[in-house]
Design an enzyme around this catalytic site. Structure first.
Site, PDB file in Angstrom:
ATOM      1  N   THR A 182     -27.976 -11.836 -11.490  1.00  0.00           N
ATOM      2  CA  THR A 182     -26.842 -12.189 -10.650  1.00  0.00           C
ATOM      3  C   THR A 182     -27.208 -11.931  -9.192  1.00  0.00           C
ATOM      4  OG1 THR A 182     -24.518 -11.717 -10.194  1.00  0.00           O
ATOM      5  CG2 THR A 182     -25.823  -9.888 -11.017  1.00  0.00           C
ATOM      6  N   GLU A 327     -22.021  -9.454 -15.324  1.00  0.00           N
ATOM      7  CA  GLU A 327     -22.025  -8.122 -15.931  1.00  0.00           C
ATOM      8  C   GLU A 327     -21.081  -8.007 -17.121  1.00  0.00           C
ATOM      9  OE1 GLU A 327     -21.822  -8.926 -12.828  1.00  0.00           O
ATOM     10  OE2 GLU A 327     -22.889  -7.568 -11.476  1.00  0.00           O
ATOM     11  N   LYS A 435      -9.835  -2.282   5.890  1.00  0.00           N
ATOM     12  CA  LYS A 435      -9.174  -0.982   5.740  1.00  0.00           C
ATOM     13  C   LYS A 435      -8.620  -0.572   7.089  1.00  0.00           C
ATOM     14  CE  LYS A 435     -12.222  -0.688   2.024  1.00  0.00           C
ATOM     15  NZ  LYS A 435     -13.563  -1.266   1.808  1.00  0.00           N
ATOM     16  N   TRP A 440      -4.756  -1.210   2.993  1.00  0.00           N
ATOM     17  CA  TRP A 440      -5.680  -2.306   2.737  1.00  0.00           C
ATOM     18  C   TRP A 440      -5.052  -3.633   3.122  1.00  0.00           C
ATOM     19  CZ3 TRP A 440      -7.889  -1.111  -2.864  1.00  0.00           C
ATOM     20  CH2 TRP A 440      -8.701   0.034  -2.777  1.00  0.00           C
TER      21      TRP A 440
END
Lengths: 540, 540
Positions: A182, A327, A435, A440
């Site tokens: 990946t 994954e 941030k 956030w």
């Protein structure tokens, strides 16, 4: 107690041969379509397994593939694990240096390559010393001219293998079976090793009524490349369940796909949103009979809600989003509505369908925000953590393992919200989050809002350092040609203002000619950030 | 590589609590219906797990249940494996001595018992020394009078357990989780131990589109008792997938079942053929709305083709046969038609649907006849051998293990044919086969033919020893009252003659008042054979 029967890939092909000998693999090539029964595919797979063994491939060694989706690639999918070797699917869209890197990293002993990808190997031939043989797959009369050595032609080689070759029985389910790299934001691609067990269980999950419900009744078309996380597992599941498979072959266009779906009476197909946008455009231009389609599966990135609605409402084609990554084998979520959600008004239903969906059986999740596990309110943001028998525990021989895998969970790097129904929505990548003062801000939310502006062609929002707030958002905007120099920063901010809290609004709006992109067309935010910071610094 | 995540039962309940907290378990009792959400069931299950731990139940120890299908039994299904103990479901239809035998053999430490079954325990109380506590499940105000000691009431005891008790995390997927005894033709019942892994994989198999396709969209009713091979795995699969479950409770009748199916909008139900015959009779007498039913699953023994056709053609209710046994968890086959079979004329379709069906993904089979593996011609007979991760490898501490388990296969004792499609039809039990001159004669085929005679109420065909042919068939026939003394041996043989090879025809036809049966209504051929041989010998 129970029999100690190992969950292995050869048993899946054996089932297709035994119970579905007449079912078909329909393989498109440049000049037409070839049809093979699973009986034939089984024999050819055994021949290929025998051939690879004769070429000296040993248990645990890797065999690489550089190939489109076709019947020969499917044969490789079973022949390679069938001799307990590693099926290493190579992403042909990586640049040659990266391809050389992963061939070396995987120690590929043999490569199977489509004739059209020979130039890639020509370019790196002095840099892949582990490769002892190259098997060229072609539908032409002969292999194209090449300066490569130890080159074999697939069909000729197959004839030297036995149709009755027996797959290895010396396989533990935890033995490695597959390998896929990946891309990383920085550095070389990272390798994920699949096991017989993980592929077996993942295939079973694809057959569940509540996920993709892959069935013998289906005619399935994996459009997603077989070098992309095993075409999301479809080649394995379809073979196991005796499903007719349509392989779209090389260099397809939306028109080719639409024609195949119609002529082969495809019931389920899987691809990325850009594929589905292309097919949709095609459907709007010509009339196709898609009445056999029961599900288009979309994954890889989020499909816009508009696309989903158009497929379902205008064309009556059920459209399902799925979520996963290299994954995760990849399937971990699907936006299949629960019974109570099915009964909701359209607007709410599509709100859910536009999300990545719910965790499927076998996988568990945790979402960790600024203050621990987030509330399931569809608002609080956190990083998605995953766990399950088909989730990786490491990258192959890679120091970057510890970044993503710790405390028993895969830290996906995806920032998500979870709603009351347990439906997950990806709002950003952790690295792209802004941030600001302990809170956030989702760059993706701002980008989506910006791109809804009639004058904006594309937009990307990045974080720039800020003395007081740590980080603040800055919007980078490309205007449509007709709107060039017609839209001001103030207009853009005024357009956003009603939709967001005040502190979410970008500190600046930069108008650009283009936004840097990766080879697969994603915004290259790292590069963009560098550009913007340079620009700011030079302005100081 | 991949995470080492164990396939365990607690994860299934955790998923129901997390993603389906509002979905329901609908539990019928003598005086009505109770409804619980999975959130409530989850809390109660944790309380029960805590309670059992407090009673001293340790890892690997058995807890027995003597109970109907209801919500408390479901709680036990998850609480017992949840503390890594063994869920031992006891068949309440065994005679008390056998129940005492299996309680001792399993070393049950605690028993959970429905109030109505207390008399069984009263009868054997001096013979079950391993039992330290008895928990009575009742919907009445109080526990009935009993001479048993260490008796607790379920609901009162539950209050002492914690709703937030954490299930054991110290579980390997190969740890034992369940225990079920199967009756033997001679001697005591034999115990089969299920593991977390086998139950998990079997549950996954139940969710496959090509088997039972158990889904969150379903409302499932396991009519098959929870003491019969875990109600064929439905309680586990339904909980995992968030399926609403209707538990039919105690002492149900066909009328009660039909009313529940209608009122609760059941979509899938599972039971033995006698249940389905009863429900069918009920449907023919009253009108019910079964429009939500998508599948009635029938197993345990073969359902007559007439029943299947009537359900589907007359009532539009899809009817599927499944095959399995205690040793196989149980699901290994389902008569779900393949796409090419679906397209056949009715007559051929029902020919297939009346068979036990095709092996499902995960299981492998072999059919061994007189001369090795049989031809797949639908005619050649052989014994069915099975292999797979949810097939037992032994009987618990039992010398009879070697009879059924050898060479890596379970020898089912079922004689079958396999047709060109891979569909299996059970024609007999090996022990009921008549081996005549090196050929096999199926007693079941002869019996089915006999029972089609208008004057015959029931018929059983057995083998009697023969000097030249080793064995020869003899038919035992019970005439319908109106035909008593009206049918002769010659007439019966003439009726059979056109349907069979000459050497298949019984050497004798014996008219009887009744045929001896087992407690569950199956012909007791062993007894019948003894009777007949006695009669023959006294005639000498």
């Amino acid at each position: 107690m129970m029999m100690n029967v190992q969950l292995t890939i050869p048993t899946m092909m054996e089932r297709a041969e035994k119970f579905f000998p007449k079912k078909q693999v329909i393989s498109r090539y440049s000049n037409g379509i070839k049809r093979f029964t699973y009986k034939e595919i089984g024999k050819r797979t055994r021949q290929l397994a025998n051939v690879l063994e004769n070429l000296g491939v040993k248990k645990g060694e890797a065999v690489g593939t550089l190939a489109w989706n076709h019947h020969r690639h499917l044969e490789a999918y079973f022949a390679i694990p069938g001799i307990s070797a590693l099926l290493h699917t190579i992403n042909i869209r990586l640049d040659p240096q990266q391809i050389a890197y992963i061939i070396n990293h995987a120690k590929d002993k043999v490569l199977l390559v489509d004739d059209c990808f020979l130039p890639i190997l020509d370019a790196i031939k002095y840099h892949i010393p582990t490769v002892e043989a190259i098997i060229v797959m072609t539908d032409e009369e002969s292999v194209p001219a090449t300066t490569l050595t130890n080159v074999y032609e697939y069909e000729a080689l197959l004839k030297t293998g036995s149709e009755t070759y027996l797959f290895s029985t010396d396989i533990n389910e935890n033995d490695p079976a597959g390998l896929c790299y990946t891309s990383a934001t920085t550095g070389n691609p990272k390798g994920v090793v699949y096991t017989h067990r993980s592929i077996y269980l993942h295939s079973m999950a694809l057959g569940l009524a509540d996920t993709c419900a892959v069935s013998e009744q289906d005619i399935a078309m994996p459009i997603v490349p077989m070098f992309h996380v095993n075409a999301w597992g479809f080649p394995f599941a379809c073979t196991w369940f005796g499903t007719n498979v349509v392989m779209p072959g090389p260099f397809f266009t939306p028109k080719i796909l639409a024609e195949l779906i119609e002529s082969e009476k495809v019931t389920i197909a899987a691809g990325v949103p850009t594929i589905w946008m292309g097919v949709l455009k095609e459907m709007e231009e010509r009339e196709y009979d898609f009445s056999n389609v029961r599900s288009f599966i979309s994954g890889g990135s989020a499909a816009p809600r508009g696309i989903i609605e158009k497929y379902e409402k205008k064309f009556g084609v059920p459209f399902v989003q799925a979520y996963g990554m290299t994954e995760t084998s990849p399937l971990v979520m699907a936006s299949v509505l629960k019974s109570n959600q099915q009964a909701l008004p359209d607007d709410e239903r599509y709100e859910y369908k536009a999300k990545q969906g719910m965790i499927i059986p076998g996988v568990d999740m945790k979402v960790i925000g600024v203050e621990g596990e987030v509330k399931w309110d569809g608002k609080e943001m956190g990083e998605l953590l995953l766990r399950g028998p088909w989730i990786a525990s490491e990258y192959l021989n890679d120091e970057r393992t510890t970044d993503a895998f710790h405390d028993g969970w895969l830290h996906t790097g995806d920032v998500v919200t979870v709603d009351e129904e347990g439906f997950v929505k990806i709002v950003d990548r952790t690295k792209d989050l802004i941030k600001s003062g302990g809170e956030w801000i989702s760059s993706v939310d701002l980008e989506n809002a910006l791109m809804a502006h009639e004058g904006i062609f594309e937009a990307s929002v990045i974080a720039v350092p800020h003395e007081k707030w740590q980080e603040r958002p800055v919007a980078c905007v490309v205007l449509k040609d007709a709107y060039k120099d017609q839209v001001t920063k103030e207009e853009v901010l005024a357009f956003l203002a009603p939709q967001f809290a005040k502190w979410w609004l970008p500190d600046d709006v930069l108008f650009m000619e283009e936004i840097p992109k990766t080879s697969v067309g994603k915004f290259l935010k790292r590069k963009l950030r560098e550009q913007v910071l340079e620009q700011y610094q030079s302005n100081l």
